[in-house]
Write a protein that holds these residues in place. Structure first.
Motif, PDB file in Angstrom:
ATOM      1  N   GLY A  56       0.801  -1.209   0.000  1.00 21.21           N
ATOM      2  CA  GLY A  56       0.000   0.000   0.000  1.00 21.21           C
ATOM      3  C   GLY A  56       0.830   1.253   0.000  1.00 21.21           C
ATOM      4  O   GLY A  56       2.063   1.225  -0.005  1.00 21.21           O
ATOM      5  N   GLU A  57       0.107   2.341   0.016  1.00 20.11           N
ATOM      6  CA  GLU A  57       0.687   3.674   0.007  1.00 20.11           C
ATOM      7  C   GLU A  57       1.713   3.805   1.130  1.00 20.11           C
ATOM      8  O   GLU A  57       1.432   3.481   2.289  1.00 20.11           O
ATOM      9  N   ALA A  58       2.885   4.285   0.781  1.00 24.60           N
ATOM     10  CA  ALA A  58       3.941   4.435   1.779  1.00 24.60           C
ATOM     11  C   ALA A  58       3.758   5.717   2.565  1.00 24.60           C
ATOM     12  O   ALA A  58       3.575   6.788   1.990  1.00 24.60           O
ATOM     13  N   ILE A  59       3.783   5.578   3.857  1.00 25.61           N
ATOM     14  CA  ILE A  59       3.871   6.729   4.746  1.00 25.61           C
ATOM     15  C   ILE A  59       5.365   6.969   4.919  1.00 25.61           C
ATOM     16  O   ILE A  59       6.095   6.051   5.309  1.00 25.61           O
ATOM     17  N   PRO A  60       5.850   8.157   4.582  1.00 27.82           N
ATOM     18  CA  PRO A  60       7.310   8.387   4.617  1.00 27.82           C
ATOM     19  C   PRO A  60       7.914   8.141   5.999  1.00 27.82           C
ATOM     20  O   PRO A  60       7.335   8.497   7.018  1.00 27.82           O
ATOM     21  N   TRP A  61       9.085   7.512   5.976  1.00 23.76           N
ATOM     22  CA  TRP A  61       9.884   7.272   7.177  1.00 23.76           C
ATOM     23  C   TRP A  61      11.197   8.003   7.015  1.00 23.76           C
ATOM     24  O   TRP A  61      11.699   8.178   5.894  1.00 23.76           O
ATOM     25  N   THR A  77      14.078   6.958   7.466  1.00 21.50           N
ATOM     26  CA  THR A  77      15.113   6.076   6.932  1.00 21.50           C
ATOM     27  C   THR A  77      14.925   5.726   5.457  1.00 21.50           C
ATOM     28  O   THR A  77      15.763   5.032   4.888  1.00 21.50           O
ATOM     29  N   ASP A  78      13.838   6.187   4.834  1.00 20.90           N
ATOM     30  CA  ASP A  78      13.609   5.880   3.421  1.00 20.90           C
ATOM     31  C   ASP A  78      14.769   6.398   2.577  1.00 20.90           C
ATOM     32  O   ASP A  78      15.338   7.459   2.864  1.00 20.90           O
ATOM     33  N   PRO A  79      15.105   5.680   1.503  1.00 15.02           N
ATOM     34  CA  PRO A  79      16.117   6.195   0.577  1.00 15.02           C
ATOM     35  C   PRO A  79      15.703   7.576   0.067  1.00 15.02           C
ATOM     36  O   PRO A  79      14.518   7.805  -0.218  1.00 15.02           O
ATOM     37  N   ILE A 104       8.018   0.647  -5.727  1.00 13.53           N
ATOM     38  CA  ILE A 104       7.723  -0.127  -4.522  1.00 13.53           C
ATOM     39  C   ILE A 104       9.006  -0.267  -3.718  1.00 13.53           C
ATOM     40  O   ILE A 104      10.044  -0.654  -4.264  1.00 13.53           O
ATOM     41  N   ALA A 105       8.927   0.034  -2.432  1.00 12.20           N
ATOM     42  CA  ALA A 105      10.063  -0.140  -1.526  1.00 12.20           C
ATOM     43  C   ALA A 105       9.714  -1.194  -0.487  1.00 12.20           C
ATOM     44  O   ALA A 105       8.550  -1.379  -0.132  1.00 12.20           O
ATOM     45  N   LEU A 106      10.731  -1.879  -0.006  1.00 17.50           N
ATOM     46  CA  LEU A 106      10.553  -2.847   1.073  1.00 17.50           C
ATOM     47  C   LEU A 106      11.866  -3.001   1.816  1.00 17.50           C
ATOM     48  O   LEU A 106      12.922  -2.639   1.314  1.00 17.50           O
ATOM     49  N   GLY A 107      11.769  -3.525   3.004  1.00 19.61           N
ATOM     50  CA  GLY A 107      12.952  -3.825   3.790  1.00 19.61           C
ATOM     51  C   GLY A 107      13.103  -5.324   3.948  1.00 19.61           C
ATOM     52  O   GLY A 107      12.122  -6.036   4.144  1.00 19.61           O
ATOM     53  N   VAL A 108      14.347  -5.795   3.863  1.00 21.02           N
ATOM     54  CA  VAL A 108      14.660  -7.205   4.065  1.00 21.02           C
ATOM     55  C   VAL A 108      15.724  -7.277   5.156  1.00 21.02           C
ATOM     56  O   VAL A 108      16.754  -6.602   5.060  1.00 21.02           O
ATOM     57  N   HIS A 109      15.476  -8.077   6.181  1.00 22.17           N
ATOM     58  CA  HIS A 109      16.444  -8.243   7.256  1.00 22.17           C
ATOM     59  C   HIS A 109      17.774  -8.704   6.668  1.00 22.17           C
ATOM     60  O   HIS A 109      17.801  -9.564   5.782  1.00 22.17           O
ATOM     61  N   TYR A 162      20.771   1.803   1.466  1.00 25.05           N
ATOM     62  CA  TYR A 162      20.057   2.385   2.602  1.00 25.05           C
ATOM     63  C   TYR A 162      19.508   1.295   3.513  1.00 25.05           C
ATOM     64  O   TYR A 162      19.167   0.215   3.056  1.00 25.05           O
ATOM     65  N   ARG A 163      19.425   1.634   4.802  1.00 25.88           N
ATOM     66  CA  ARG A 163      19.010   0.670   5.808  1.00 25.88           C
ATOM     67  C   ARG A 163      18.100   1.322   6.833  1.00 25.88           C
ATOM     68  O   ARG A 163      18.153   2.521   7.039  1.00 25.88           O
ATOM     69  N   GLU A 164      17.317   0.491   7.461  1.00 29.14           N
ATOM     70  CA  GLU A 164      16.599   0.869   8.671  1.00 29.14           C
ATOM     71  C   GLU A 164      16.927  -0.218   9.686  1.00 29.14           C
ATOM     72  O   GLU A 164      16.493  -1.369   9.542  1.00 29.14           O
ATOM     73  N   ASP A 165      17.735   0.131  10.651  1.00 29.13           N
ATOM     74  CA  ASP A 165      18.220  -0.838  11.635  1.00 29.13           C
ATOM     75  C   ASP A 165      18.861  -2.018  10.901  1.00 29.13           C
ATOM     76  O   ASP A 165      19.813  -1.823  10.159  1.00 29.13           O
TER      77      ASP A 165
END
Length: 162
Positions: A69-74, A76-78, A124-129, A149-152
């Motif tokens: 869905g629609e991304a709410i900006p964070w 840590t986003d690129p 589309i963006a996503l995070g992968v551990h 780019y990373r988030e944690d």
């Protein structure tokens, strides 16, 4: 495959069946628990965010869930994502008894097409551990590219349509 597979919106009526998905090998550090996924879904509905959370059903057995869905900006986003609206793919999981059968790839592409058809094409963006090498390979096979780019402990992946 599509005759045995269907997608339903995740609701309070089917969440208990979705909670029965076997995911012992997938840490909640990698993919949120079902109660949290339902909270995200409710937030999106209450705030008019575009997109859907789908329960994945195979032969009347609930075998997975995916939120796109629609991304709410964070924070840590690129940076490139701040220049345009984009979707965020979150909490995609398939029951461990149904992996490596082609279901995940089929579901991913079906859901992306459905969201594009309903709301329009966006990146589309996503995070992968960082330790989830299988997921990283899966997303790269489906047109996502790993960014710096990373988030944690999560690495960002982005997919642009051609």
């Amino acid at each position: 495959m599509n005759q045995r597979l269907k997608l339903e919106y995740l609701t309070s009526e089917n969440i208990d069946r979705v909670k029965a998905i076997r995911r012992e090998d997938i840490s909640e550090d990698w993919v949120d628990d079902m109660d949290t996924i339902m909270e995200y879904t409710q937030y999106g509905l209450e705030h008019g965010c575009i997109g859907h959370t789908y329960a994945i059903v195979w032969d009347d057995q609930y075998i997975g869930v995916i939120l796109l869905g629609e991304a709410i900006p964070w924070e840590t986003d690129p940076p490139e994502m701040s220049e345009q609206p984009f979707y965020r793919l979150m909490n995609f999981i398939i029951d461990n008894r149904y992996r490596n059968l082609g279901i995940g790839g089929y579901v991913l592409e079906t859901v992306i097409k459905a969201i594009y058809d309903e709301y329009g094409v966006r990146p589309i963006a996503l995070g992968v551990h960082e330790d989830n090498e299988g997921a990283a390979r899966f997303y790269e096979r489906h047109g996502f590219r790993k960014t710096e780019y990373r988030e944690d402990d999560d690495c960002y992946f982005i997919r642009y349509e051609k």
